[in-house]
Design an enzyme around this catalytic site. Structure first.
Site, PDB file in Angstrom:
ATOM      1  N   HIS A 104       0.875 -10.206 -12.154  1.00 11.50           N
ATOM      2  CA  HIS A 104       1.648 -11.155 -11.342  1.00 11.50           C
ATOM      3  C   HIS A 104       1.081 -11.144  -9.932  1.00 11.50           C
ATOM      4  CE1 HIS A 104       3.428  -7.205 -10.493  1.00 11.50           C
ATOM      5  NE2 HIS A 104       3.493  -7.700  -9.260  1.00 11.50           N
ATOM      6  N   HIS A 138      -2.918 -11.526  -3.182  1.00 16.81           N
ATOM      7  CA  HIS A 138      -3.830 -10.816  -4.083  1.00 16.81           C
ATOM      8  C   HIS A 138      -3.106 -10.515  -5.385  1.00 16.81           C
ATOM      9  CE1 HIS A 138      -1.528  -7.554  -2.218  1.00 16.81           C
ATOM     10  NE2 HIS A 138      -1.727  -6.904  -3.361  1.00 16.81           N
TER      11      HIS A 138
HETATM   12  P1  2AM Z   1       0.980  -5.574  -5.319  1.00 17.69           P
HETATM   13  O1  2AM Z   1       0.556  -4.841  -6.537  1.00 17.69           O
HETATM   14  O2  2AM Z   1       0.772  -7.032  -5.413  1.00 17.69           O
HETATM   15  O3  2AM Z   1       0.499  -4.981  -4.049  1.00 17.69           O
HETATM   16  C1  2AM Z   1       5.925  -4.674  -8.185  1.00 17.69           C
HETATM   17  O4  2AM Z   1       6.062  -3.299  -8.112  1.00 17.69           O
HETATM   18  C2  2AM Z   1       5.014  -5.166  -7.109  1.00 17.69           C
HETATM   19  O5  2AM Z   1       5.571  -4.897  -5.846  1.00 17.69           O
HETATM   20  C3  2AM Z   1       3.689  -4.474  -7.143  1.00 17.69           C
HETATM   21  O6  2AM Z   1       2.800  -5.225  -7.926  1.00 17.69           O
HETATM   22  C4  2AM Z   1       3.281  -4.365  -5.701  1.00 17.69           C
HETATM   23  O7  2AM Z   1       2.553  -5.491  -5.305  1.00 17.69           O
HETATM   24  C5  2AM Z   1       4.576  -4.435  -4.963  1.00 17.69           C
HETATM   25  N1  2AM Z   1       4.959  -3.132  -4.469  1.00 17.69           N
HETATM   26  C6  2AM Z   1       5.283  -2.064  -5.205  1.00 17.69           C
HETATM   27  N2  2AM Z   1       5.582  -1.032  -4.432  1.00 17.69           N
HETATM   28  C7  2AM Z   1       5.473  -1.459  -3.168  1.00 17.69           C
HETATM   29  C8  2AM Z   1       5.679  -0.840  -1.909  1.00 17.69           C
HETATM   30  N3  2AM Z   1       6.095   0.422  -1.795  1.00 17.69           N
HETATM   31  N4  2AM Z   1       5.446  -1.582  -0.823  1.00 17.69           N
HETATM   32  C9  2AM Z   1       5.050  -2.849  -0.927  1.00 17.69           C
HETATM   33  N5  2AM Z   1       4.842  -3.496  -2.089  1.00 17.69           N
HETATM   34  C10 2AM Z   1       5.046  -2.787  -3.191  1.00 17.69           C
END
Ligand code: 2AM
Length: 190
Positions: A48, A132
């Site tokens: 996603h 991204h």
């Molecule tokens: P990203 O992979 O696009 O960076 C679901 O967990 C989504 O939320 C992940 O795919 C991640 O996005 C984002 N995410 C998870 N943990 C996070 C955090 N601690 N801070 C910011 N974004 C986070």
């Protein structure tokens, strides 16, 4: 289960991938996983494009976010995934991702609308948005081997975005654990 902290729900807002692009990318990620087992590769069903990570929210706050998201009025837009990129040291990146060859401005604009809804619901401001699609996260801190070239993926029209609940550490049928993402609501673009 640690997706819930004191009754709070871990959630995020994202653009989903159509089944075709998801399947092609999933096969590529399986090949990458054979090359680079020191990385945790995202399972195809979890791919996603995050618009906003919400963290753990009380259900009343999540309801306010959901109401704000439902008021967003934005047009559909075309999106195309582009080349590979990374966060962290060049030779041993922390995160590998795919960038956008098309639709980056529209995605950034949509993320800004989502951010407004979050602020109106009482959330703290988020870090600046950088579009991204995360493919893998390092789990070894070792250097990254050379990867096969990424597949060409057809552009598509984004006609909705989704509020997801994230459940951490679900066992996978093929072994191992990963997060499971459950759509809570989909919001149509006009
Ligand atoms: P990203 O992979 O696009 O960076 C679901 O967990 C989504 O939320 C992940 O795919 C991640 O996005 C984002 N995410 C998870 N943990 C996070 C955090 N601690 N801070 C910011 N974004 C986070």
């Amino acid at each position: 289960m640690d997706d819930e902290k004191g009754g709070r729900i871990r959630s995020f807002v994202a653009v989903e991938l159509p089944a075709g692009q998801r399947a092609v990318l999933g096969r590529y990620l399986e090949a990458c996983a054979r090359c680079a087992p020191g990385y945790r590769w995202v399972p195809a069903e979890n791919l996603h494009l995050t618009l906003r990570f919400l963290g753990h929210l009380e259900s009343a706050t999540l309801d306010r976010v959901r109401e704000g998201l439902a008021r967003i009025r934005e047009p559909r837009f075309r999106i195309a995934l582009g080349g590979l990129g990374s966060f962290g040291p060049r030779r041993a990146p922390r995160v590998l991702w795919m960038g956008l060859a098309e639709g980056c401005d529209e995605c950034t604009h949509l993320a800004a609308q989502v951010e407004e809804a979050c602020l109106a619901a009482g959330l703290e401001p988020d870090r600046p948005f950088a579009a991204h699609l995360t493919l893998a996260r390092s789990q070894s801190r070792g250097t990254l081997p050379e990867l096969p070239p990424p597949p060409r993926l057809e552009p598509w029209t984004v006609d909705a975005f989704t509020l997801f609940r994230s459940q951490l550490n679900q066992p996978r049928p093929e072994g191992g654990h990963s997060s499971r993402y459950l759509p809570l609501a989909r919001f149509a673009l006009s």
